[in-house]
Design an enzyme around this catalytic site. Structure first.
Site, PDB file in Angstrom:
ATOM      1  N   HIS A  63     -40.183 -76.663 -63.635  1.00  0.00           N
ATOM      2  CA  HIS A  63     -39.243 -75.536 -63.717  1.00  0.00           C
ATOM      3  C   HIS A  63     -37.800 -76.054 -63.788  1.00  0.00           C
ATOM      4  O   HIS A  63     -36.972 -75.536 -64.537  1.00  0.00           O
ATOM      5  CB  HIS A  63     -39.360 -74.639 -62.484  1.00  0.00           C
ATOM      6  N   GLN A  87     -50.015 -59.497 -64.486  1.00  0.00           N
ATOM      7  CA  GLN A  87     -50.739 -60.540 -65.214  1.00  0.00           C
ATOM      8  C   GLN A  87     -51.931 -61.097 -64.438  1.00  0.00           C
ATOM      9  O   GLN A  87     -52.619 -61.985 -64.918  1.00  0.00           O
ATOM     10  CB  GLN A  87     -49.793 -61.663 -65.641  1.00  0.00           C
TER      11      GLN A  87
HETATM   12  P1  AMP Z   1     -44.646 -70.212 -63.820  1.00  0.00           P
HETATM   13  O1  AMP Z   1     -43.760 -70.130 -62.630  1.00  0.00           O
HETATM   14  O2  AMP Z   1     -45.862 -71.019 -63.594  1.00  0.00           O
HETATM   15  O3  AMP Z   1     -44.913 -68.870 -64.429  1.00  0.00           O
HETATM   16  O4  AMP Z   1     -43.830 -71.016 -64.925  1.00  0.00           O
HETATM   17  C1  AMP Z   1     -42.538 -70.629 -65.304  1.00  0.00           C
HETATM   18  C2  AMP Z   1     -42.141 -71.402 -66.526  1.00  0.00           C
HETATM   19  O5  AMP Z   1     -42.144 -72.790 -66.240  1.00  0.00           O
HETATM   20  C3  AMP Z   1     -43.099 -71.179 -67.710  1.00  0.00           C
HETATM   21  O6  AMP Z   1     -42.339 -71.113 -68.913  1.00  0.00           O
HETATM   22  C4  AMP Z   1     -43.951 -72.428 -67.662  1.00  0.00           C
HETATM   23  O7  AMP Z   1     -44.502 -72.780 -68.926  1.00  0.00           O
HETATM   24  C5  AMP Z   1     -42.923 -73.468 -67.209  1.00  0.00           C
HETATM   25  N1  AMP Z   1     -43.590 -74.616 -66.621  1.00  0.00           N
HETATM   26  C6  AMP Z   1     -44.473 -74.616 -65.578  1.00  0.00           C
HETATM   27  N2  AMP Z   1     -44.917 -75.863 -65.347  1.00  0.00           N
HETATM   28  C7  AMP Z   1     -44.325 -76.666 -66.259  1.00  0.00           C
HETATM   29  C8  AMP Z   1     -44.376 -78.058 -66.560  1.00  0.00           C
HETATM   30  N3  AMP Z   1     -45.154 -78.890 -65.862  1.00  0.00           N
HETATM   31  N4  AMP Z   1     -43.617 -78.535 -67.559  1.00  0.00           N
HETATM   32  C9  AMP Z   1     -42.833 -77.711 -68.292  1.00  0.00           C
HETATM   33  N5  AMP Z   1     -42.725 -76.390 -68.076  1.00  0.00           N
HETATM   34  C10 AMP Z   1     -43.464 -75.864 -67.069  1.00  0.00           C
END
Ligand code: AMP
Length: 326
Positions: A63, A87
């Site tokens: 993030h 979701q």
């Molecule tokens: P989430 O909190 O899991 O919904 O993720 C929020 C954002 O962070 C989304 O756009 C994810 O694709 C991105 N994200 C989560 N983990 C990673 C990672 N390891 N590398 C790059 N982006 C990430």
């Protein structure tokens, strides 16, 4: 005209301004859509640009990489922290999803975020069918993660559109880790003419290659942690093959199947802990399955990790996803 009608409908805004002593460098913490809209409108009216990083919290280095990139792309960075009920299906881990707001806020302070949008709720109902929803094309959603998570991408797209409207961001950064989600959002922006640029950001990984994820913290057993790294090992093996041979004439399904046999079925430690959900190659533009592997194809994998004999409906194993662009 627009400003007038906006003023008329303004609810008492709730922007939790930090106290003056600690305000230097502190992001605004905003807890409702109207206040977010007001703050972001003021920025826009004074000529500033806004970048959005949408998250469900439990922030990690993945993030933070998105946030750092967002800072380069606009004057103001808004990070949303919202565990989106739309979701999650009934059987999924909405209530168990990690909520670490204090630590997330500290990370946002450190990263120089301008506003943290942390709404209690964004919808009148937590059930998709009770609200106006975005329904992405079924060709995009009836495969891969959409098979085991029906309705998931409608829930994602609906909330992401709400966040775009609340923040009026000119750019939003999404991780390639959730590649299908990124494809759905790009398509929504195109179809609905959303005035925003979508940028994908490469996957940030642990030292052993495991894609960083808020769910990795549930891999408490060292053997589970080791087994989880098999996903990236399989993807990396494919990348190496393409780097050497370019286009592969053998059918993609045969190549993927032989990798499954080598990496998942032959090793008892992995076999006892990993259940594969899908391992599929798609065209990176259309996100439709392809018959042959070549540079530019995206290969995606998903599955559950955790001792198979100890699984139960309450403990179904940790669901992980990963992908690479060949
Ligand atoms: P989430 O909190 O899991 O919904 O993720 C929020 C954002 O962070 C989304 O756009 C994810 O694709 C991105 N994200 C989560 N983990 C990673 C990672 N390891 N590398 C790059 N982006 C990430």
């Amino acid at each position: 005209m627009f400003t007038k009608s906006l003023e008329a409908s303004v609810q008492p805004a709730s922007v939790l301004h930090p106290t003056p002593e600690i305000s230097a460098g502190m992001p605004l913490v905003i807890d409702n859509p109207r206040a977010c809209f007001e703050v972001c409108s003021a920025w826009r009216l004074s000529g500033e640009t806004i970048a959005l990083v949408a998250t469900m919290g439990a922030l990690h280095e993945g993030h933070l990489a998105l946030i750092r990139h967002a800072k380069i792309r606009a004057n103001r960075v808004v990070v949303s922290i919202y565990v989106n009920p739309l979701q999650f299906s009934l059987s999924e881990d909405f209530s168990q999803y990690p909520r670490t707001f204090e630590a997330d806020l500290a990370a946002c302070v450190q990263a120089g975020v301008d506003a943290v949008f942390h709404p209690k709720t964004l919808s009148l109902s937590a059930h998709l069918e009770a609200i106006t929803q975005v329904v992405p094309p079924s060709a995009l959603t009836h495969q891969l993660c959409g098979v085991s998570r029906p309705g998931h991408f409608s829930g994602v797209a609906t909330v992401v559109l709400q966040l775009f409207n609340c923040t009026q961001a000119s750019v939003a950064i999404f991780g390639e880790k959730d590649a299908q989600q990124l494809a759905v959002i790009r398509r929504m922006v195109q179809d609905l003419h959303c005035p925003i640029t979508i940028e994908g950001y490469p996957i940030i990984r642990e030292a052993d290659g495991l894609a960083m994820s808020s769910r990795n913290q549930y891999l408490t057993q060292p053997a589970d942690r080791r087994a989880a790294s098999v996903f990236f090992n399989m993807l990396r093996a494919l990348q190496a093959k393409i780097a050497i041979y370019g286009n592969l004439s053998q059918p993609a399904s045969d190549i993927l199947q032989s990798l499954v046999s080598t990496w998942l079925k032959n090793d008892p430690m992995v076999r006892d802990r990993v259940t594969l959900e899908y391992f599929t190659a798609v065209d990176d533009e259309t996100f439709l399955p392809v018959d042959h592997l070549r540079p530019g194809v995206r290969v995606l994998i998903a599955g559950r990790v955790g001792s198979i004999k100890d699984r139960s409906p309450e403990q179904p194993g940790v669901r992980l996803i990963d992908n690479v662009l060949l």
